[in-house]
Design an enzyme around this catalytic site. Structure first.
Site, mmCIF file in Angstrom:
data_model
loop_
_atom_site.group_PDB
_atom_site.id
_atom_site.type_symbol
_atom_site.label_atom_id
_atom_site.label_comp_id
_atom_site.label_asym_id
_atom_site.label_seq_id
_atom_site.Cartn_x
_atom_site.Cartn_y
_atom_site.Cartn_z
ATOM 1 N N ARG A 112 -4.480 0.766 -2.128
ATOM 2 C CA ARG A 112 -3.741 -0.749 -2.042
ATOM 3 C C ARG A 112 -3.314 -0.983 -3.305
ATOM 4 N NH1 ARG A 112 -8.387 -3.031 -0.245
ATOM 5 N NH2 ARG A 112 -7.794 -2.466 1.954
ATOM 6 N N GLN A 142 1.013 -1.150 -0.004
ATOM 7 C CA GLN A 142 0.065 -0.053 -0.013
ATOM 8 C C GLN A 142 0.817 1.428 0.036
ATOM 9 O OE1 GLN A 142 -1.494 0.610 4.746
ATOM 10 N NE2 GLN A 142 -1.864 -1.285 3.768
ATOM 11 N N HIS A 168 0.198 5.878 0.836
ATOM 12 C CA HIS A 168 -0.630 6.790 1.319
ATOM 13 C C HIS A 168 -0.154 8.105 0.537
ATOM 14 C CE1 HIS A 168 -1.495 4.006 4.315
ATOM 15 N NE2 HIS A 168 -0.267 3.887 4.880
ATOM 16 N N GLU A 170 3.989 8.335 8.518
ATOM 17 C CA GLU A 170 3.771 7.502 9.733
ATOM 18 C C GLU A 170 5.170 6.916 9.993
ATOM 19 O OE1 GLU A 170 2.032 3.721 8.765
ATOM 20 O OE2 GLU A 170 1.657 4.446 7.017
ATOM 21 N N HIS A 179 4.740 0.469 0.839
ATOM 22 C CA HIS A 179 5.183 -0.538 2.305
ATOM 23 C C HIS A 179 4.146 -1.645 2.507
ATOM 24 C CE1 HIS A 179 2.549 2.821 3.739
ATOM 25 N NE2 HIS A 179 2.088 1.774 4.373
#
Length: 335
Positions: free
Chosen positions: A208, A103, A105, A123, A188
């Site tokens: 995804r 996936q 982001h 993150e 990642h």
């Protein structure tokens, strides 16, 4: 509730998420109130998402949601960050018992194309436990192009036995104590056998690319978002490795700064002896990775237990951490 009312340290009821790749470590290791199922994947510790809003677990503020605290006691809670209408960070524990989907982001700019309140998702992961040989994917091998990745994804779908896709990915083993910083735009995935703490922007926007041929809880393949993923991917970043912690100290103890970025700062403290944390008009989040103790402040005290998370409002002063045994905590702030 007055905007300037002194708020005590806050513990929220965990929001538990069952997903196909989860396991039982959130309960067995971190003490979360899981049921009999074996697919508990995430514990959202501090969250401010529509339909997923943290609520105070106990005490005189029990049942009050994080958005309500921001609306009614924003200055006491947020301090120098007052004026935000949404808490800026989403704090979780994750138990990966199988490969998560591959996936990516979006960054802040691209996220706004999907909603005016949407944020990007940068993150970081701090590994609590890793089985021998446990691996993650973080980034692409250097020089991989959009066309190569698209071809790899197409081949993986048509021929699951092919390793073409995996050969494009930066996959490597991790161990307990590792910290991996994952900027938005980084492809990642977590592999099985990993328990970790996750600090991220307040966003649940995920695209995804590939789900390893797995099925969702309904027995059907989960949706993939190839075009959105390719648009969001930073192909110039290349492979992403665990961070090298910066060693810092104050007059009482040494500690590590794991990550400092525009969205959050993460420090790791390990100590047998009491120590103080800076009171600088900012809120702080403490995640207890190991051991136990208490945190005392000018507005109250709270227990520190393994797997627990405490939000210290900005109004908390004279912050004193008192280990009851060897204690390891993450201290998380916004810059």
């Amino acid at each position: 509730m007055s905007d300037r009312i002194p708020l005590p340290p806050l513990v929220f009821a965990p929001l538990l998420k069952r997903i196909r790749w989860g396991g039982r470590k959130l309960g067995n290791v971190l003490g979360k109130p899981i049921g009999d199922e074996s697919d508990y994947a995430e514990s959202w510790e501090v969250a401010d998402q529509d339909g997923n809003e943290s609520r105070v677990a106990s005490g005189r503020l029990a049942g009050i949601s994080l958005p309500e605290l921001i609306a009614t006691a924003g200055e006491s809670l947020l301090g120098t960050h007052v004026g935000m209408n949404q808490f800026p960070l989403l704090i979780k524990y994750l138990d990966a018992n199988d490969w998560l989907s591959l996936q990516v982001h979006p960054n802040d700019f691209l996220a706004r194309q999907y909603g005016s309140r949407e944020r990007g998702k940068t993150e970081c992961w701090v590994i609590l436990q890793a089985d021998p040989g446990a691996k993650i994917c973080c980034g692409l091998k250097r020089g991989v192009t959009t066309e190569q990745l698209q071809t790899g994804l197409e081949v993986a779908v048509s021929d699951p036995s092919s390793h073409l896709l995996e050969d494009l990915l930066h996959i490597y083993p991790v161990e307990a104590g590792d910290c991996v910083f994952v900027p938005a735009g980084t492809i990642h995935a977590l592999g099985p056998g990993i328990l970790l703490a996750e600090i991220q922007q307040q966003s649940n926007l995920t695209f995804r690319l590939y789900d390893w041929g797995k099925l969702g809880s309904d027995g059907q393949p989960r949706p993939v978002h190839i075009q959105e993923s390719l648009t969001c991917t930073d192909f110039a970043r290349g492979p992403v490795f665990p961070v090298v912690a910066q060693q810092l100290c104050d007059p009482e103890h040494g500690f590590e700064e794991l990550v400092r970025c525009e969205y959050f700062v993460v420090r790791r403290h390990t100590s047998l002896h009491p120590f103080s944390l800076l009171s600088d008009g900012r809120f702080r989040i403490l995640m207890t990775l190991a051991g136990s103790g208490t945190v005392d402040t000018s507005t109250g005290a709270e227990a520190l237990v393994q797997g627990g998370t405490v939000l210290l409002p900005a109004c908390c002063e004279r912050i004193r951490v008192r280990p009851g045994e060897r204690l390891q905590i993450l201290e998380i702030t916004c810059p």
